[in-house]
Structure formats: structure tokens, C-alpha cells
Scaffold this motif. Sequence first.
Motif, PDB file in Angstrom:
ATOM      1  N   ASP A   1      31.191   8.616  -8.148  1.00  0.00           N
ATOM      2  CA  ASP A   1      31.908   7.472  -8.729  1.00  0.00           C
ATOM      3  C   ASP A   1      33.176   7.169  -7.936  1.00  0.00           C
ATOM      4  O   ASP A   1      33.497   6.002  -7.683  1.00  0.00           O
ATOM      5  N   PHE A   2      33.899   8.230  -7.565  1.00  0.00           N
ATOM      6  CA  PHE A   2      35.108   8.044  -6.754  1.00  0.00           C
ATOM      7  C   PHE A   2      34.749   7.456  -5.399  1.00  0.00           C
ATOM      8  O   PHE A   2      35.438   6.561  -4.900  1.00  0.00           O
ATOM      9  N   GLN A   3      33.690   7.960  -4.784  1.00  0.00           N
ATOM     10  CA  GLN A   3      33.281   7.486  -3.459  1.00  0.00           C
ATOM     11  C   GLN A   3      32.858   6.020  -3.500  1.00  0.00           C
ATOM     12  O   GLN A   3      33.215   5.243  -2.609  1.00  0.00           O
ATOM     13  N   ILE A   4      32.123   5.645  -4.535  1.00  0.00           N
ATOM     14  CA  ILE A   4      31.679   4.258  -4.676  1.00  0.00           C
ATOM     15  C   ILE A   4      32.875   3.322  -4.815  1.00  0.00           C
ATOM     16  O   ILE A   4      32.949   2.271  -4.166  1.00  0.00           O
ATOM     17  N   GLU A   5      33.817   3.718  -5.664  1.00  0.00           N
ATOM     18  CA  GLU A   5      35.000   2.868  -5.882  1.00  0.00           C
ATOM     19  C   GLU A   5      35.856   2.797  -4.621  1.00  0.00           C
ATOM     20  O   GLU A   5      36.424   1.746  -4.295  1.00  0.00           O
ATOM     21  N   HIS A   6      35.958   3.920  -3.909  1.00  0.00           N
ATOM     22  CA  HIS A   6      36.711   3.938  -2.651  1.00  0.00           C
ATOM     23  C   HIS A   6      36.078   2.976  -1.639  1.00  0.00           C
ATOM     24  O   HIS A   6      36.789   2.194  -0.981  1.00  0.00           O
ATOM     25  N   THR A   7      34.765   3.019  -1.517  1.00  0.00           N
ATOM     26  CA  THR A   7      34.060   2.122  -0.595  1.00  0.00           C
ATOM     27  C   THR A   7      34.236   0.671  -1.008  1.00  0.00           C
ATOM     28  O   THR A   7      34.459  -0.210  -0.162  1.00  0.00           O
TER      29      THR A   7
ATOM     30  N   GLU B   1      51.111   1.934   1.191  1.00  0.00           N
ATOM     31  CA  GLU B   1      49.803   1.258   1.255  1.00  0.00           C
ATOM     32  C   GLU B   1      48.713   2.091   0.582  1.00  0.00           C
ATOM     33  O   GLU B   1      47.847   1.552  -0.115  1.00  0.00           O
ATOM     34  N   ILE B   2      48.736   3.411   0.788  1.00  0.00           N
ATOM     35  CA  ILE B   2      47.707   4.269   0.205  1.00  0.00           C
ATOM     36  C   ILE B   2      47.826   4.276  -1.317  1.00  0.00           C
ATOM     37  O   ILE B   2      46.808   4.258  -2.029  1.00  0.00           O
ATOM     38  N   LEU B   3      49.043   4.299  -1.824  1.00  0.00           N
ATOM     39  CA  LEU B   3      49.232   4.261  -3.275  1.00  0.00           C
ATOM     40  C   LEU B   3      48.684   2.958  -3.844  1.00  0.00           C
ATOM     41  O   LEU B   3      48.035   2.960  -4.900  1.00  0.00           O
ATOM     42  N   GLN B   4      48.928   1.848  -3.154  1.00  0.00           N
ATOM     43  CA  GLN B   4      48.408   0.560  -3.605  1.00  0.00           C
ATOM     44  C   GLN B   4      46.886   0.565  -3.624  1.00  0.00           C
ATOM     45  O   GLN B   4      46.254   0.040  -4.555  1.00  0.00           O
ATOM     46  N   ASN B   5      46.294   1.181  -2.611  1.00  0.00           N
ATOM     47  CA  ASN B   5      44.840   1.287  -2.564  1.00  0.00           C
ATOM     48  C   ASN B   5      44.316   2.143  -3.720  1.00  0.00           C
ATOM     49  O   ASN B   5      43.330   1.787  -4.385  1.00  0.00           O
ATOM     50  N   ASP B   6      44.989   3.273  -3.972  1.00  0.00           N
ATOM     51  CA  ASP B   6      44.559   4.147  -5.064  1.00  0.00           C
ATOM     52  C   ASP B   6      44.768   3.493  -6.422  1.00  0.00           C
ATOM     53  O   ASP B   6      44.043   3.788  -7.385  1.00  0.00           O
ATOM     54  N   ALA B   7      45.751   2.598  -6.512  1.00  0.00           N
ATOM     55  CA  ALA B   7      45.951   1.853  -7.760  1.00  0.00           C
ATOM     56  C   ALA B   7      44.745   0.961  -8.033  1.00  0.00           C
ATOM     57  O   ALA B   7      44.287   0.841  -9.178  1.00  0.00           O
ATOM     58  N   ALA B   8      44.208   0.354  -6.979  1.00  0.00           N
ATOM     59  CA  ALA B   8      43.018  -0.486  -7.132  1.00  0.00           C
ATOM     60  C   ALA B   8      41.807   0.360  -7.507  1.00  0.00           C
ATOM     61  O   ALA B   8      40.988  -0.036  -8.345  1.00  0.00           O
ATOM     62  N   ILE B   9      41.681   1.540  -6.887  1.00  0.00           N
ATOM     63  CA  ILE B   9      40.594   2.456  -7.232  1.00  0.00           C
ATOM     64  C   ILE B   9      40.725   2.896  -8.690  1.00  0.00           C
ATOM     65  O   ILE B   9      39.739   2.932  -9.441  1.00  0.00           O
ATOM     66  N   PHE B  10      41.945   3.223  -9.086  1.00  0.00           N
ATOM     67  CA  PHE B  10      42.194   3.637 -10.466  1.00  0.00           C
ATOM     68  C   PHE B  10      41.772   2.545 -11.446  1.00  0.00           C
ATOM     69  O   PHE B  10      41.148   2.819 -12.474  1.00  0.00           O
ATOM     70  N   ASN B  11      42.082   1.315 -11.121  1.00  0.00           N
ATOM     71  CA  ASN B  11      41.725   0.195 -11.999  1.00  0.00           C
ATOM     72  C   ASN B  11      40.205   0.073 -12.136  1.00  0.00           C
ATOM     73  O   ASN B  11      39.687  -0.187 -13.224  1.00  0.00           O
ATOM     74  N   GLY B  12      39.505   0.287 -11.025  1.00  0.00           N
ATOM     75  CA  GLY B  12      38.053   0.239 -11.065  1.00  0.00           C
ATOM     76  C   GLY B  12      37.467   1.352 -11.912  1.00  0.00           C
ATOM     77  O   GLY B  12      36.513   1.141 -12.681  1.00  0.00           O
ATOM     78  N   LEU B  13      38.049   2.548 -11.809  1.00  0.00           N
ATOM     79  CA  LEU B  13      37.588   3.685 -12.613  1.00  0.00           C
ATOM     80  C   LEU B  13      37.934   3.496 -14.090  1.00  0.00           C
ATOM     81  O   LEU B  13      37.180   3.909 -14.970  1.00  0.00           O
ATOM     82  N   LEU B  14      39.072   2.870 -14.348  1.00  0.00           N
ATOM     83  CA  LEU B  14      39.462   2.582 -15.732  1.00  0.00           C
ATOM     84  C   LEU B  14      38.460   1.618 -16.370  1.00  0.00           C
ATOM     85  O   LEU B  14      38.073   1.791 -17.533  1.00  0.00           O
ATOM     86  N   LYS B  15      38.025   0.639 -15.615  1.00  0.00           N
ATOM     87  CA  LYS B  15      37.040  -0.331 -16.116  1.00  0.00           C
ATOM     88  C   LYS B  15      35.743   0.372 -16.504  1.00  0.00           C
ATOM     89  O   LYS B  15      35.107   0.008 -17.495  1.00  0.00           O
ATOM     90  N   LYS B  16      35.369   1.384 -15.742  1.00  0.00           N
ATOM     91  CA  LYS B  16      34.137   2.127 -16.012  1.00  0.00           C
ATOM     92  C   LYS B  16      34.285   3.058 -17.217  1.00  0.00           C
ATOM     93  O   LYS B  16      33.370   3.166 -18.044  1.00  0.00           O
ATOM     94  N   THR B  17      35.431   3.743 -17.319  1.00  0.00           N
ATOM     95  CA  THR B  17      35.588   4.781 -18.344  1.00  0.00           C
ATOM     96  C   THR B  17      36.134   4.259 -19.671  1.00  0.00           C
ATOM     97  O   THR B  17      35.731   4.730 -20.741  1.00  0.00           O
TER      98      THR B  17
ATOM     99  N   HIS C   1      39.634  17.044 -22.158  1.00  0.00           N
ATOM    100  CA  HIS C   1      39.113  15.699 -21.900  1.00  0.00           C
ATOM    101  C   HIS C   1      38.987  15.397 -20.416  1.00  0.00           C
ATOM    102  O   HIS C   1      38.110  14.623 -20.018  1.00  0.00           O
ATOM    103  N   MET C   2      39.827  16.004 -19.604  1.00  0.00           N
ATOM    104  CA  MET C   2      39.722  15.804 -18.157  1.00  0.00           C
ATOM    105  C   MET C   2      38.397  16.356 -17.636  1.00  0.00           C
ATOM    106  O   MET C   2      37.697  15.715 -16.848  1.00  0.00           O
ATOM    107  N   ILE C   3      38.052  17.555 -18.069  1.00  0.00           N
ATOM    108  CA  ILE C   3      36.810  18.199 -17.615  1.00  0.00           C
ATOM    109  C   ILE C   3      35.588  17.418 -18.091  1.00  0.00           C
ATOM    110  O   ILE C   3      34.588  17.310 -17.372  1.00  0.00           O
ATOM    111  N   ARG C   4      35.698  16.846 -19.280  1.00  0.00           N
ATOM    112  CA  ARG C   4      34.554  16.147 -19.856  1.00  0.00           C
ATOM    113  C   ARG C   4      34.529  14.653 -19.552  1.00  0.00           C
ATOM    114  O   ARG C   4      33.616  13.947 -20.012  1.00  0.00           O
ATOM    115  N   LEU C   5      35.480  14.171 -18.807  1.00  0.00           N
ATOM    116  CA  LEU C   5      35.507  12.747 -18.454  1.00  0.00           C
ATOM    117  C   LEU C   5      34.263  12.398 -17.634  1.00  0.00           C
ATOM    118  O   LEU C   5      33.919  13.099 -16.682  1.00  0.00           O
ATOM    119  N   ASN C   6      33.616  11.331 -18.010  1.00  0.00           N
ATOM    120  CA  ASN C   6      32.344  10.963 -17.385  1.00  0.00           C
ATOM    121  C   ASN C   6      32.563  10.297 -16.019  1.00  0.00           C
ATOM    122  O   ASN C   6      32.333   9.093 -15.849  1.00  0.00           O
TER     123      ASN C   6
END
Length: 350
Positions: free
Chosen positions: A326-332, A202-218, A316-321
Amino acid sequence: MATSPRSADTISLCSTVSSCPDRNGFYGGFQRTDKPKEPLSKVQIIAREKKWLHMIENWSEYMSKNYKKIRDRCRKGIPKSVRPKAWFYLSGAYLLKQKHGNLYEELLQKPGNPQVIEEIKKDKHRQFPFHEMFLDEDKVGQIELFNILKAYSIYNPKVGFCQAQAPIAAFLLMHMPAEQAFWCFVSVCDVYLEDYFVPGFEILQNDAAIFNGLLKKTFPSVYRHLQKHKVEPLMYMTDWFLCAMTRTLPWETLLRVWDCFLAEGIRVIFKVALVVLGATLSRHKVRKQCNGQCETLQVLRNLPEKYLEEEFIIHHMIRLNLTVQDFQIEHTRQRTRRAKQKLQDIASSK
């Protein structure tokens, strides 16, 4: 579990196997490297080692008052000679060992769940099969890997054993003695990847949704491409996250990523995944060639090597915007979405 983009290469019978191991102990597989590593001068190496040893000797003070210094030095790369001890401290494993005394040895004396034990036995030979530690089931590597996985299954019966844990345990065992590797493994499974391995994922599925939201932003263009062709995150990121990149990245890159991962947590895996995905599909020409779900997934299962190099990933990881906020907002946002979905499910079942 989804196939790793690189895992097929490690088990291929056609892989080139050398008669001599590389500097990291690999006889073959995609994590073997024969390229010389650009050396630091002896003066630089000694200076960095001294800085790390001083930090470890004053660990509590640095963690409470100067954590940014630890984080920045992790991002530069931990010296090889200090890395095992640094990881032991970064992960908090040293505190677990202090707290539990001889528990690891006590766990090894217990029989464990027969079904789980059988699963571990079937899986242990698949981990880093081209590395000198795990070439033979009678060698100490496979024996100690079995011991760590068995001990954890008894220590945390809620999880027991998940196949995705095995490469993590093997990876840690390649850097430190078995007991230290065990407590580091416990910390990774129970803190860094908390509840990732609980049945149901379940947690992985939740993080997949968070990842998708962050991908949309970046990387909005990549996000739109994946949406268009119905490529869901769990189709390509499952192995990346569950195995913490141990079956995906070249060896030198993996070490650098784990230096950061143990300092900064799961956000590092998110960022590395975003960097790799964004770099791979950011060019319009590449997306145009991936004109369907299968074609897109094929590209993601054969990631371009140039985007997996350590300097590219870390830079690129360090410089990723992306900020912590951002993580907290997407998690919420995802937590709110799940709550609404549960209410709708309850309403529809009445």
C-alpha cells in the motif's frame, strides 16, 4: 514549523511543576506521569532481557535470517535496561561508529558555521524544558545537546541545523552517552528521515501527499471531512513527522513507538499519525462539531489523551489495514503525479 498539538503545554508558564521528578526525570509538562506503570514480574523482566541480550550478541544473524523476531519483540516493547543498546543496534549507529572511529571528537574540535552555531545556542534550552537533564544551560544535558547538534551541522553541511532536529537529539541523549546518541542521531536524520531537514522540505511535502492518500484508504470519512474544510496535511502533521512524535506523544507511548520506528522505519510514524487522526475524528458527532477549518485544527492541536495511550496506539498501529505494498503504490502514485506536474509547469513557462 507548525505548532505541535502538545508542545504549547511543555512551555506554558502555568504548567504544574513538581518538586520531585517522576520515574523518567520529568518535573512537569505533559510528558510527566505520576501513574504507576503496571510492572512485569521479575521472572518476566529477566527472561525478556536475556532474549534481547542474546539477539544483540548475534545481531547480524538475526538481521539476516530472523528479522521478524526482532520486529515482533520491538512491538512488544524493549526492556528499559536494554533499550539504549537495542536502539544503538537497531538504528545501525553501531556500524557508523565502527566506520568513523573518533570522528565525533574530531568534529567537536572544529569551529563550525558561526550562524548555525548561534541558531543552535538559541534553540537548545527549548528541548524538554521540564526534564532534569535540560533544566539549566550549565548542566551536562544542554552542553551535550549543543555538541551533538554542532557536530552534525559540520558532518552534514547540506542540512546544517533544523529546529525540528533538536528534540530528536535531546530524546536520544536521554537514553545513551553523547557519542552513541550522535551516531544514532545521524542515522535517524540521514536514513530514517532522509532529506526531511533539507531546506525546502520537499520530501515532507511528498510524504504529506502520500499520507493523504493513505488516509483516504483507511479513514475515508475523516479524509472527506478534512477535504471539505480545506485542512491540508501539512497544517497538522508537520511536527509529528519532522520531530518523529517526540513533541506529541506521552513519554511511555513515545518509547514504545520509537522501539517500532527504529525497527520498521518511517512507516511507523505514518501509522501512528493515521491511528491518532482516525480515532480523533472518526466519530460523526466530533466531525459535526468541527464545522470549519479552525475548529478542526483546534481539535488536532489538543488530541484526546485516551487516543495517545501506549496500548491504544500500539494495538491499533499493528492492526491498521495497511501493507508495505500500500505504501509502495501510494509512493508511486505521488511520484507520477509530481512528474506530470513538472511537465505541466515546463509547458506553461514556455
